[in-house]
Enzyme design. Sequence first.
Site, PDB file in Angstrom:
ATOM      1  N   GLU A  46       0.837  -1.209   0.000  1.00  0.00           N
ATOM      2  CA  GLU A  46       0.000   0.000   0.000  1.00  0.00           C
ATOM      3  C   GLU A  46       0.865   1.249   0.000  1.00  0.00           C
ATOM      4  O   GLU A  46       2.092   1.197   0.149  1.00  0.00           O
ATOM      5  CB  GLU A  46      -0.944  -0.050   1.201  1.00  0.00           C
ATOM      6  N   ASN A  47       0.197   2.383  -0.196  1.00  0.00           N
ATOM      7  CA  ASN A  47       0.897   3.664  -0.273  1.00  0.00           C
ATOM      8  C   ASN A  47       0.031   4.752   0.343  1.00  0.00           C
ATOM      9  O   ASN A  47      -1.211   4.688   0.254  1.00  0.00           O
ATOM     10  CB  ASN A  47       1.178   3.985  -1.759  1.00  0.00           C
ATOM     11  N   TYR A  50      -3.227   6.499  -1.745  1.00  0.00           N
ATOM     12  CA  TYR A  50      -3.915   5.205  -1.796  1.00  0.00           C
ATOM     13  C   TYR A  50      -3.936   4.524  -3.162  1.00  0.00           C
ATOM     14  O   TYR A  50      -3.779   3.323  -3.282  1.00  0.00           O
ATOM     15  CB  TYR A  50      -5.362   5.364  -1.320  1.00  0.00           C
ATOM     16  N   GLU A  57      -1.433 -10.102  -6.194  1.00  0.00           N
ATOM     17  CA  GLU A  57      -1.415 -10.883  -7.444  1.00  0.00           C
ATOM     18  C   GLU A  57      -0.532 -10.206  -8.487  1.00  0.00           C
ATOM     19  O   GLU A  57       0.221 -10.857  -9.203  1.00  0.00           O
ATOM     20  CB  GLU A  57      -2.828 -10.999  -8.025  1.00  0.00           C
ATOM     21  N   CYS A  91      -6.566  -6.816 -11.387  1.00  0.00           N
ATOM     22  CA  CYS A  91      -5.678  -7.994 -11.413  1.00  0.00           C
ATOM     23  C   CYS A  91      -6.170  -9.017 -12.421  1.00  0.00           C
ATOM     24  O   CYS A  91      -5.371  -9.647 -13.113  1.00  0.00           O
ATOM     25  CB  CYS A  91      -5.579  -8.614 -10.021  1.00  0.00           C
TER      26      CYS A  91
HETATM   27  N1  THU Z   1      -5.875  -6.535  -2.467  1.00  0.00           N
HETATM   28  C1  THU Z   1      -5.031  -7.475  -2.981  1.00  0.00           C
HETATM   29  O1  THU Z   1      -3.810  -7.411  -2.776  1.00  0.00           O
HETATM   30  N2  THU Z   1      -5.572  -8.464  -3.716  1.00  0.00           N
HETATM   31  C2  THU Z   1      -6.896  -8.706  -3.854  1.00  0.00           C
HETATM   32  O2  THU Z   1      -7.278  -9.694  -4.462  1.00  0.00           O
HETATM   33  C3  THU Z   1      -7.861  -7.776  -3.274  1.00  0.00           C
HETATM   34  C4  THU Z   1      -7.292  -6.517  -2.718  1.00  0.00           C
HETATM   35  C5  THU Z   1      -5.326  -5.504  -1.586  1.00  0.00           C
HETATM   36  C6  THU Z   1      -5.259  -4.119  -2.119  1.00  0.00           C
HETATM   37  C7  THU Z   1      -5.262  -3.304  -0.829  1.00  0.00           C
HETATM   38  O3  THU Z   1      -3.943  -3.242  -0.315  1.00  0.00           O
HETATM   39  C8  THU Z   1      -6.087  -4.136   0.127  1.00  0.00           C
HETATM   40  O4  THU Z   1      -6.118  -5.441  -0.414  1.00  0.00           O
HETATM   41  C9  THU Z   1      -7.496  -3.633   0.336  1.00  0.00           C
HETATM   42  O5  THU Z   1      -8.133  -3.427  -0.872  1.00  0.00           O
END
Ligand code: THU
Length: 141
Positions: A46-47, A50, A57, A91
């Site tokens: 994350e950042n 946002y 993935e 993704c």
């Molecule tokens: N996120 C993922 O890494 N993969 C997913 O399949 C769903 C969402 C992350 C993005 C963000 O850091 C957090 O989950 C909440 O959305």
Amino acid sequence: MEFPVEKLISAAVEAREKAYAPYSNYRVGAAILTRQGRYYTGCNIENASYGLTCCAERVALYKAVSAGEHDFEAIAVTAATADFCVPCGACRQTLAEFGTELKVYMVNARGDYLVKTLDELLPCVFDRERLLSGTAGMVDP
Ligand code: THU
């Protein structure tokens, strides 16, 4: 191809340990397996701005592609949640670049999973063929 699903899932669970998710606290791990039997893992990053967050993935996929891999058999994605963790739309589209036969294992905190092909998760995909046939059939304005 026969492959050890449990190994793919444990690689995703282990990758989740490295999740950098101080804002959502939704920690995700992913592992992608090539048709040659190699594994690449990723976690969400994350950042503070946002929108720059990258999902687990895509981190796993980008690590694999940057190592020269283009042929994928399966991906597992997991969050430590009761419900199965499913890949977001961005993704799905990013993974689809490398083929929609990919098996997607969506795993919950207990290690149970749902499995679907990417084709099932992203029907009517916008891919290379559609882009190229579209440009070939372009009509001059
Ligand atoms: N996120 C993922 O890494 N993969 C997913 O399949 C769903 C969402 C992350 C993005 C963000 O850091 C957090 O989950 C909440 O959305």
